[in-house]
Scaffold this motif. Structure first.
Motif, mmCIF file in Angstrom:
data_model
loop_
_atom_site.group_PDB
_atom_site.id
_atom_site.type_symbol
_atom_site.label_atom_id
_atom_site.label_comp_id
_atom_site.label_asym_id
_atom_site.label_seq_id
_atom_site.Cartn_x
_atom_site.Cartn_y
_atom_site.Cartn_z
ATOM 1 N N GLU A 1 63.869 54.772 35.839
ATOM 2 C CA GLU A 1 63.181 53.144 34.890
ATOM 3 C C GLU A 1 61.824 53.351 36.245
ATOM 4 O O GLU A 1 62.343 53.426 38.092
ATOM 5 C CB GLU A 1 63.229 52.111 35.029
ATOM 6 N N CYS B 1 60.369 55.221 31.654
ATOM 7 C CA CYS B 1 61.674 55.707 31.837
ATOM 8 C C CYS B 1 61.731 57.136 31.558
ATOM 9 O O CYS B 1 61.150 57.712 30.316
ATOM 10 C CB CYS B 1 62.497 55.045 30.806
ATOM 11 N N TRP C 1 63.799 49.786 24.989
ATOM 12 C CA TRP C 1 63.680 48.755 26.087
ATOM 13 C C TRP C 1 64.757 46.877 26.052
ATOM 14 O O TRP C 1 64.604 46.759 24.556
ATOM 15 C CB TRP C 1 61.996 48.526 26.321
ATOM 16 N N TYR D 1 64.220 44.557 33.305
ATOM 17 C CA TYR D 1 63.585 45.380 32.452
ATOM 18 C C TYR D 1 64.721 46.598 32.777
ATOM 19 O O TYR D 1 64.412 47.428 33.574
ATOM 20 C CB TYR D 1 62.087 45.415 31.820
ATOM 21 N N CYS E 1 65.900 50.562 30.331
ATOM 22 C CA CYS E 1 65.244 51.392 29.177
ATOM 23 C C CYS E 1 66.843 51.942 28.668
ATOM 24 O O CYS E 1 67.833 52.005 29.409
ATOM 25 C CB CYS E 1 64.761 52.111 29.211
#
Length: 121
Positions: A6, A22, A37, A93, A95
């Motif tokens: 990412e 990603c 996500w 965050y 993925c």
């Protein structure tokens, strides 16, 4: 071996935008079923944010709908465009991609390590 990386995280002011990317390194023996996500805020459990299927169907968590947009560039990489970010969007965050090997009946989820997004003035 499948690797996801990412990028695009950082510090942004409330109301600002960021675009996360990603990229999966998987090889030609895999086909992509879907991207997703997720995010995990400090002290909270990981939560699902958005998903896009190989056919381009998208779905969003209620708290990000109309502000976030998930997309995929010919199945790889995937993107998460985040607009009008709020302080509660501060999180790591990650993925995930569901890939099916040519010898398998079903796909398997693979995860990236995540990128940090901080929304603060």
């Amino acid at each position: 071996q499948v690797h996801l990386v990412e990028s695009g995280g950082g510090l942004v002011q409330p109301g600002g935008s960021l675009r996360l990317s990603c990229t999966a390194s998987a090889g030609s023996l895999f086909s992509m079923n879907s991207w997703a996500w997720y995010r995990q805020a400090p002290g909270k459990e990981r939560e699902w944010v958005a998903r896009i299927t190989a056919g381009g169907i998208t779905d969003y968590a209620a708290q990000v709908k109309d502000r976030f947009t998930v997309s995929s560039d010919d199945s790889n990489p995937a993107y998460l465009q985040m607009d009008n970010l709020k302080p509660e969007g501060t999180a790591a965050y990650s993925c995930s991609v569901n890939l099916r090997h040519v010898t398998a009946l079903y796909g398997k989820d693979y995860w990236g390590k995540g990128t940090l997004v901080t929304v603060s003035s």
